[in-house]
Enzyme design. Structure first.
Site, mmCIF file in Angstrom:
data_model
loop_
_atom_site.group_PDB
_atom_site.id
_atom_site.type_symbol
_atom_site.label_atom_id
_atom_site.label_comp_id
_atom_site.label_asym_id
_atom_site.label_seq_id
_atom_site.Cartn_x
_atom_site.Cartn_y
_atom_site.Cartn_z
ATOM 1 N N HIS A 55 26.910 46.173 -18.032
ATOM 2 C CA HIS A 55 26.810 45.822 -16.606
ATOM 3 C C HIS A 55 26.639 44.317 -16.389
ATOM 4 C CE1 HIS A 55 25.672 45.718 -12.432
ATOM 5 N NE2 HIS A 55 24.460 45.294 -12.748
ATOM 6 N N HIS A 79 20.258 38.911 -15.232
ATOM 7 C CA HIS A 79 19.730 39.234 -13.905
ATOM 8 C C HIS A 79 18.879 40.497 -13.839
ATOM 9 C CE1 HIS A 79 23.291 41.933 -13.487
ATOM 10 N NE2 HIS A 79 22.563 42.575 -12.595
ATOM 11 N N GLU A 83 13.340 42.864 -14.296
ATOM 12 C CA GLU A 83 13.057 44.137 -13.625
ATOM 13 C C GLU A 83 13.065 45.314 -14.590
ATOM 14 O OE1 GLU A 83 14.393 46.397 -9.570
ATOM 15 O OE2 GLU A 83 15.975 45.474 -10.757
ATOM 16 N N ASP A 84 13.953 45.290 -15.588
ATOM 17 C CA ASP A 84 14.185 46.482 -16.407
ATOM 18 C C ASP A 84 13.693 46.394 -17.847
ATOM 19 O OD1 ASP A 84 15.385 47.632 -14.207
ATOM 20 O OD2 ASP A 84 17.420 47.044 -14.797
ATOM 21 N N ASP A 146 26.952 41.931 -8.585
ATOM 22 C CA ASP A 146 26.187 43.082 -9.081
ATOM 23 C C ASP A 146 26.545 44.338 -8.289
ATOM 24 O OD1 ASP A 146 23.722 44.417 -10.362
ATOM 25 O OD2 ASP A 146 23.176 44.462 -8.251
#
Length: 268
Positions: A55, A79, A83-84, A146
């Site tokens: 991704h 990016h 967050e992940d 995105d």
């Protein structure tokens, strides 16, 4: 414009494409960002079953097509790591510097803007996106790329999620791409909406497309003239389409004062 979405993208493809636009592109920095992202995403998978790293690579490749700078390509590759994964802002700042870390942080914060009731609050969210642009336009362009890639992989999500994401794209992201002059991205988003059973010609999209632009035509022309004159100092390739995008939101000092006040009111 974005012709590689159905084909595997490698980091070599991204670096090669970037070199075509920027002779002095920092390939080592881009490769470092890729390795950092790949290492931290590890065994994470997309809903499609593909490695997650695919991704951010697709997002980065889309941005090479728009002739964005090396820092933006690195931020695109990174990016989702804050967050992940267990990576932090401080980790990215230490490895890649404040500019890239701030872009990643900006994308992460945009994801936190609630869109659950977008039909009621679409204008407010739209304004917030523009206010965020005042800090760094590249954050918004990463977010649009995105969303474009996510729209191409909707088939792997539950139908309710497909509808929610498509609705948000129809009401917010496609009109935003239109307003920024990223027409190929807008058209592709709308094509994907139609493929997913959502009519991109609905009245709410038309209303958003007709919203007043941030700048007057006179101000836009002044900005455009200024940016073209200073393309080299901004690191923009001569004749790049990104110049028109920047001209649409570029703020001179007097305008920046106004936007700073609005940002403060809205908690930015």
């Amino acid at each position: 414009l974005f012709v590689r979405d159905k084909m595997p993208i490698t980091i070599d493809d991204i670096i090669k494409r970037q070199k075509e636009h920027y002779k002095n592109s920092n390939s080592e920095l881009i490769l470092k960002a890729y390795n950092f992202a790949k290492s931290h995403h590890g065994d994470q998978l997309r809903q499609s079953g593909e490695p997650y790293i695919i991704h951010p690579m697709q997002v980065a490749y889309i941005l090479t097509e728009l002739e964005l700078d090396d820092e933006t390509i690195c931020a695109a590759l990174l990016h989702d790591v804050v967050e992940d994964t267990d990576a932090t802002y401080e980790d990215i700042e230490r490895e890649f510097g404040k500019e890239i870390a701030d872009m990643v942080d900006g994308v992460t914060k945009l994801k936190q803007i609630g869109h659950a009731s977008i039909e009621e609050n679409q204008v407010e969210n739209y304004r917030k996106m523009f206010l965020a642009m005042g800090k760094d336009i590249r954050v918004i362009i990463i977010k649009l790329a995105d969303r474009l890639h996510n729209m191409k992989t909707l088939e792997f999500l539950r139908r309710d999620r497909q509808i929610a994401i498509s609705t948000e794209t129809m009401q917010l992201y496609a009109p935003l791409a239109n307003r920024l002059g990223l027409y190929s991205m807008k058209w592709e988003l709308e094509d994907l909406l139609n493929l997913n059973g959502l009519d991109s010609t609905k009245s709410d999209v038309k209303k958003l497309n007709k919203m007043p632009i941030v700048l007057s035509k006179k101000q836009y022309k002044l900005n455009r003239k200024h940016i073209i004159k200073n393309e080299e100092s901004y690191g923009i390739p001569q004749g790049s389409p990104i110049s028109a995008v920047l001209a649409n939101i570029y703020m001179f000092d007097t305008d920046k004062i106004i936007y700073d006040k609005v940002n403060k009111i809205n908690g930015f």
